[in-house]
Design a protein around this motif. Structure first.
Motif, PDB file in Angstrom:
ATOM      1  N   SER A 195       0.746  -1.416  -0.177  1.00 21.74           N
ATOM      2  CA  SER A 195       0.067  -0.258   0.082  1.00 21.74           C
ATOM      3  C   SER A 195       0.918   1.474  -0.072  1.00 21.74           C
ATOM      4  N   SER A 196       1.508   1.172   0.722  1.00 22.66           N
ATOM      5  CA  SER A 196       2.983   2.358   0.664  1.00 22.66           C
ATOM      6  C   SER A 196       3.166   2.791  -0.902  1.00 22.66           C
ATOM      7  N   LEU A 197       4.195   1.677  -0.908  1.00 22.91           N
ATOM      8  CA  LEU A 197       4.513   2.167  -2.533  1.00 22.91           C
ATOM      9  C   LEU A 197       3.607   1.978  -3.793  1.00 22.91           C
ATOM     10  N   ALA A 198       2.410   1.848  -3.725  1.00 19.12           N
ATOM     11  CA  ALA A 198       1.538   1.805  -4.273  1.00 19.12           C
ATOM     12  C   ALA A 198       1.160   3.477  -4.009  1.00 19.12           C
ATOM     13  N   SER A 199       1.321   3.796  -2.434  1.00 16.26           N
ATOM     14  CA  SER A 199       0.528   5.402  -2.808  1.00 16.26           C
ATOM     15  C   SER A 199       1.734   6.677  -2.972  1.00 16.26           C
ATOM     16  N   ILE A 200       3.682   5.793  -3.001  1.00 12.22           N
ATOM     17  CA  ILE A 200       4.890   7.096  -3.969  1.00 12.22           C
ATOM     18  C   ILE A 200       3.998   6.415  -5.153  1.00 12.22           C
ATOM     19  N   ILE A 201       3.962   5.264  -5.950  1.00  9.56           N
ATOM     20  CA  ILE A 201       3.935   5.381  -7.906  1.00  9.56           C
ATOM     21  C   ILE A 201       2.958   6.496  -7.776  1.00  9.56           C
ATOM     22  N   ARG A 202       1.943   6.503  -7.156  1.00  9.86           N
ATOM     23  CA  ARG A 202       0.780   7.880  -7.729  1.00  9.86           C
ATOM     24  C   ARG A 202       1.155   9.061  -7.611  1.00  9.86           C
ATOM     25  N   PHE A 226       6.331  -8.931  -6.148  1.00  9.74           N
ATOM     26  CA  PHE A 226       5.933  -8.152  -6.157  1.00  9.74           C
ATOM     27  C   PHE A 226       6.298  -7.395  -7.704  1.00  9.74           C
ATOM     28  N   LYS A 227       7.040  -8.641  -8.184  1.00  2.40           N
ATOM     29  CA  LYS A 227       7.402  -8.697  -9.370  1.00  2.40           C
ATOM     30  C   LYS A 227       6.803  -8.898  -9.914  1.00  2.40           C
ATOM     31  N   GLN A 228       5.390  -9.340  -9.980  1.00  2.00           N
ATOM     32  CA  GLN A 228       3.859  -9.843 -10.440  1.00  2.00           C
ATOM     33  C   GLN A 228       3.086  -9.012 -10.311  1.00  2.00           C
ATOM     34  N   LYS A 229       3.444  -7.637  -9.150  1.00  2.00           N
ATOM     35  CA  LYS A 229       1.789  -6.643  -8.759  1.00  2.00           C
ATOM     36  C   LYS A 229       2.728  -5.575  -9.040  1.00  2.00           C
ATOM     37  N   PHE A 230       4.341  -5.435  -9.314  1.00  2.00           N
ATOM     38  CA  PHE A 230       4.175  -3.814  -9.675  1.00  2.00           C
ATOM     39  C   PHE A 230       5.245  -4.269 -11.238  1.00  2.00           C
TER      40      PHE A 230
END
Length: 328
Positions: A195-202, A226-230
């Motif tokens: 969730s933190s990584l997704a927020s940073i990406i946004r 993580f490679k599958q999700k990002f």
């Protein structure tokens, strides 16, 4: 006559480097010669002092300079300076590091050799020494002092540094998000990382659409997930434990302990080279990588400090209980 401070290596890379940083500063304040001893076998089975294989540190010397003497504190180390911290603890029955280490808040030791045994830094305990010519440290927090000491006195060996630079040239993008995930023996909640990584990406992708994510982890399973999700994730090619155990201090599975340490250092420096870093400061490795970031606009995201206060206190108590072996 030269007096010495010997820093014994223990645990992983982050722990060791923090202990060395303490030793560097104490040596500067006390006028003692710093000696670093990483012969304990965590990263080599040959008895080699791996600190000097991994780092250039002009203020440090190896154990060969130590004189033959009984003037050693703590006295538990008399006739045992060639031994590892772990073996002396096991033999003596001592349960605490402090029984095998001098008090860093004092400068009045008369012994020729004093030994520092620590799995993290001791800067906070050194604050009584920050007077007179050392008063400049009094206004700095512990992490600022560590950052100053390490960046001024410690650098990777050239061959390791060149591996870092080669990877950056080949794979890094103009904007890099670094992620450190300790999972084998200190499980960082993956949902919080995601969730933190997704927020940073946004927040990043509109300004830096060609960003990439560099992930350093001790779990091949986590990396694959993580490679599958990002899909823009990159990582180094390194050894993983087939059983899921931690990467360091695992001689039963790792065939090349020295290379294992080099791979950790490459990951560490690549994390520090990123523009933003997501990490958990409960891991010394993650905390160290955040401190080594030297870009003026570097952004650090510590999952542990983002937690509400009550959760941080509960986490610290849980980790303390593990160290003291309290509970099941």
């Amino acid at each position: 006559m030269t007096n010495y401070i010997v820093v014994k290596g223990t645990s992983g890379i982050g722990n060791r480097v923090f202990a060395v940083a303490t030793g560097i500063l104490y040596a500067q304040l006390s006028g003692r010669q710093l000696v670093v001893d990483w012969r304990d076998g965590s990263y080599s089975n040959s008895g080699t002092n791996l600190f000097f294989r991994y780092f250039d540190c002009p203020v440090a010397q190896s154990v060969e300079v130590l004189p033959a003497t009984d003037s050693i504190y703590p006295t538990h180390w008399q006739n045992k300076l060639n031994r590892s911290l772990g073996s002396v603890i096991n033999e003596s029955g001592l349960s605490c590091y402090k029984d095998l280490s001098f008090d860093v808040s004092r400068l009045d030791y008369t012994e020729t050799i004093i030994v520092l045994s620590a799995y993290t830094h001791k800067i906070g305990f050194m604050r009584p020494l920050f007077t007179g010519s050392a008063s400049r440290f009094a206004s700095m927090n512990n992490l600022e002092i560590l950052q100053l000491v390490l960046q001024s006195n410690l650098s990777l060996k050239e061959d390791i540094r060149l591996q870092v630079e080669e990877f950056k040239r080949e794979y890094f993008a103009d904007y890099m998000i670094g992620v450190h995930i300790r999972y084998s023996d200190m499980k960082v909640p993956l949902s919080e990382v995601e969730s933190s990584l997704a927020s940073i990406i946004r927040s990043v992708k509109s300004k830096h659409p060609n960003y990439k994510i560099f992930v350093a982890t001790d779990s091949q399973e986590v990396l694959s997930s993580f490679k599958q999700k990002f899909p823009v994730i990159i990582s180094t090619n390194k050894w993983f434990s087939a059983s899921g155990k931690r990467l360091h201090q695992n001689p039963e599975e790792c065939e090349d302990l020295i290379q294992n340490g080099i791979e950790a250092l490459v990951d560490l420096d690549l994390l520090a080279a990123c523009d933003e870093l997501l990490f958990a400061s409960r891991s010394s490795f993650g905390l160290l990588s955040s401190m080594l970031m030297d870009k003026p606009q570097a952004i650090r995201h510590d999952i542990d400090t983002q937690k509400p206060l009550i959760k941080r206190v509960q986490l610290k108590l849980k980790n303390l209980a593990k160290k003291l072996k309290i509970g099941g």
